[in-house]
Design a protein around this motif. Structure first.
Motif, PDB file in Angstrom:
ATOM      1  N   THR A  18       0.802  -1.216   0.000  1.00 56.52           N
ATOM      2  CA  THR A  18       0.000   0.000   0.000  1.00 56.52           C
ATOM      3  C   THR A  18       0.842   1.276   0.000  1.00 56.52           C
ATOM      4  O   THR A  18       0.310   2.351  -0.193  1.00 56.52           O
ATOM      5  N   ALA A  19       2.145   1.146   0.225  1.00 54.30           N
ATOM      6  CA  ALA A  19       3.055   2.291   0.150  1.00 54.30           C
ATOM      7  C   ALA A  19       4.332   1.833  -0.539  1.00 54.30           C
ATOM      8  O   ALA A  19       4.853   0.769  -0.232  1.00 54.30           O
ATOM      9  N   VAL A  20       4.799   2.629  -1.497  1.00 50.89           N
ATOM     10  CA  VAL A  20       5.972   2.234  -2.276  1.00 50.89           C
ATOM     11  C   VAL A  20       7.107   3.239  -2.159  1.00 50.89           C
ATOM     12  O   VAL A  20       6.889   4.413  -1.867  1.00 50.89           O
ATOM     13  N   GLY A  21       8.296   2.751  -2.401  1.00 53.31           N
ATOM     14  CA  GLY A  21       9.485   3.582  -2.522  1.00 53.31           C
ATOM     15  C   GLY A  21       9.700   4.557  -1.396  1.00 53.31           C
ATOM     16  O   GLY A  21       9.684   4.199  -0.226  1.00 53.31           O
ATOM     17  N   ALA A  22       9.891   5.810  -1.752  1.00 53.25           N
ATOM     18  CA  ALA A  22      10.240   6.855  -0.802  1.00 53.25           C
ATOM     19  C   ALA A  22       9.024   7.450  -0.092  1.00 53.25           C
ATOM     20  O   ALA A  22       9.130   8.488   0.553  1.00 53.25           O
ATOM     21  N   ALA A  23       7.864   6.804  -0.176  1.00 53.32           N
ATOM     22  CA  ALA A  23       6.642   7.351   0.423  1.00 53.32           C
ATOM     23  C   ALA A  23       6.782   7.584   1.923  1.00 53.32           C
ATOM     24  O   ALA A  23       6.300   8.575   2.449  1.00 53.32           O
ATOM     25  N   GLY A  46       8.689   3.477 -12.140  1.00 55.55           N
ATOM     26  CA  GLY A  46       9.668   4.432 -12.636  1.00 55.55           C
ATOM     27  C   GLY A  46      10.744   4.713 -11.601  1.00 55.55           C
ATOM     28  O   GLY A  46      10.582   4.408 -10.415  1.00 55.55           O
ATOM     29  N   ASN A  47      11.835   5.300 -12.029  1.00 53.22           N
ATOM     30  CA  ASN A  47      12.975   5.557 -11.147  1.00 53.22           C
ATOM     31  C   ASN A  47      12.664   6.560 -10.040  1.00 53.22           C
ATOM     32  O   ASN A  47      13.252   6.510  -8.966  1.00 53.22           O
ATOM     33  N   ASN A  52      11.869  10.216  -4.829  1.00 51.76           N
ATOM     34  CA  ASN A  52      10.957  11.350  -4.832  1.00 51.76           C
ATOM     35  C   ASN A  52       9.733  11.012  -3.973  1.00 51.76           C
ATOM     36  O   ASN A  52       8.867  10.236  -4.381  1.00 51.76           O
ATOM     37  N   LYS A  53       9.679  11.603  -2.788  1.00 52.20           N
ATOM     38  CA  LYS A  53       8.624  11.267  -1.831  1.00 52.20           C
ATOM     39  C   LYS A  53       7.233  11.570  -2.386  1.00 52.20           C
ATOM     40  O   LYS A  53       6.320  10.750  -2.264  1.00 52.20           O
ATOM     41  N   LYS A  54       7.034  12.716  -2.991  1.00 50.19           N
ATOM     42  CA  LYS A  54       5.717  13.067  -3.530  1.00 50.19           C
ATOM     43  C   LYS A  54       5.305  12.090  -4.629  1.00 50.19           C
ATOM     44  O   LYS A  54       4.157  11.620  -4.661  1.00 50.19           O
ATOM     45  N   PHE A  55       6.207  11.745  -5.503  1.00 52.81           N
ATOM     46  CA  PHE A  55       5.917  10.785  -6.571  1.00 52.81           C
ATOM     47  C   PHE A  55       5.512   9.436  -5.974  1.00 52.81           C
ATOM     48  O   PHE A  55       4.528   8.823  -6.389  1.00 52.81           O
ATOM     49  N   ALA A  56       6.268   8.983  -4.967  1.00 57.60           N
ATOM     50  CA  ALA A  56       5.985   7.700  -4.326  1.00 57.60           C
ATOM     51  C   ALA A  56       4.644   7.738  -3.590  1.00 57.60           C
ATOM     52  O   ALA A  56       3.868   6.773  -3.649  1.00 57.60           O
ATOM     53  N   MET A  57       4.342   8.830  -2.914  1.00 59.09           N
ATOM     54  CA  MET A  57       3.061   8.935  -2.212  1.00 59.09           C
ATOM     55  C   MET A  57       1.904   8.947  -3.207  1.00 59.09           C
ATOM     56  O   MET A  57       0.863   8.330  -2.957  1.00 59.09           O
TER      57      MET A  57
END
Length: 165
Positions: A18-23, A46-47, A52-57
């Protein structure tokens, strides 16, 4: 449900991400723990998802629950020892569903990781999924005397609405 809310009536999620990457810190840790997993999710999202926290969120259902229609229902089944998709994310997701009066249920399994692998737990989970889906689609659900699956490690943490016992 969070990204195409008009497409779905309900959702069954097993050990959902439910949460990915830098979220957030939890997702960053589980996301970057394995180079293979990191590469896979970068390919999917994507990379930018790694840093990028906003992108991940924006790509994470946990941070987009406002998009879920009130008529939709959600059933979540999660292993308490999941190293890939932390169970705390599912618990936070459920709290947001509760705030919005979304119907559904959340069942966790002690001693399970990313996937429900023990036979008694799978049978218990499949029974509850069948009951949940029958309730959602107004289908008959037969309850025989021997139909009640039991799991010694399952914990129904939340249940409101159609489905469950």
């Amino acid at each position: 449900l969070t990204f195409q809310p008009d497409l779905y009536k309900c959702c069954v999620a097993i050990c959902p991400l439910t949460a990915v990457g830098a979220a957030d810190e939890q997702s960053k840790k589980s996301f970057s723990g394995s180079p293979l997993i990191k590469k896979y999710w970068q390919r999917v999202f994507g990379n930018n998802v790694s840093y990028n926290k906003k992108f991940a969120m924006d790509a994470s259902p946990l941070y987009n629950t406002d998009n879920i229609r009130n008529k939709a229902s959600v059933a979540i089944f999660h292993g308490q020892d999941d190293p890939r998709a932390p169970i705390e994310h599912s618990r936070k997701f459920v709290e947001k569903l509760k705030e919005r009066n979304i119907k559904g249920e959340f069942v966790s399994f002690a001693g399970e990781g990313h996937g429900i692998s023990k036979e008694e737990n799978r049978l218990f989970m499949y029974h509850r999924i069948e009951q949940f889906l029958c309730g959602q689609f107004e289908l008959p659900f037969s309850r025989g005397e021997n139909d009640r699956w039991v799991s010694s490690t399952a914990s129904v943490e939340w249940s409101n609405g159609d489905g469950g016992d």
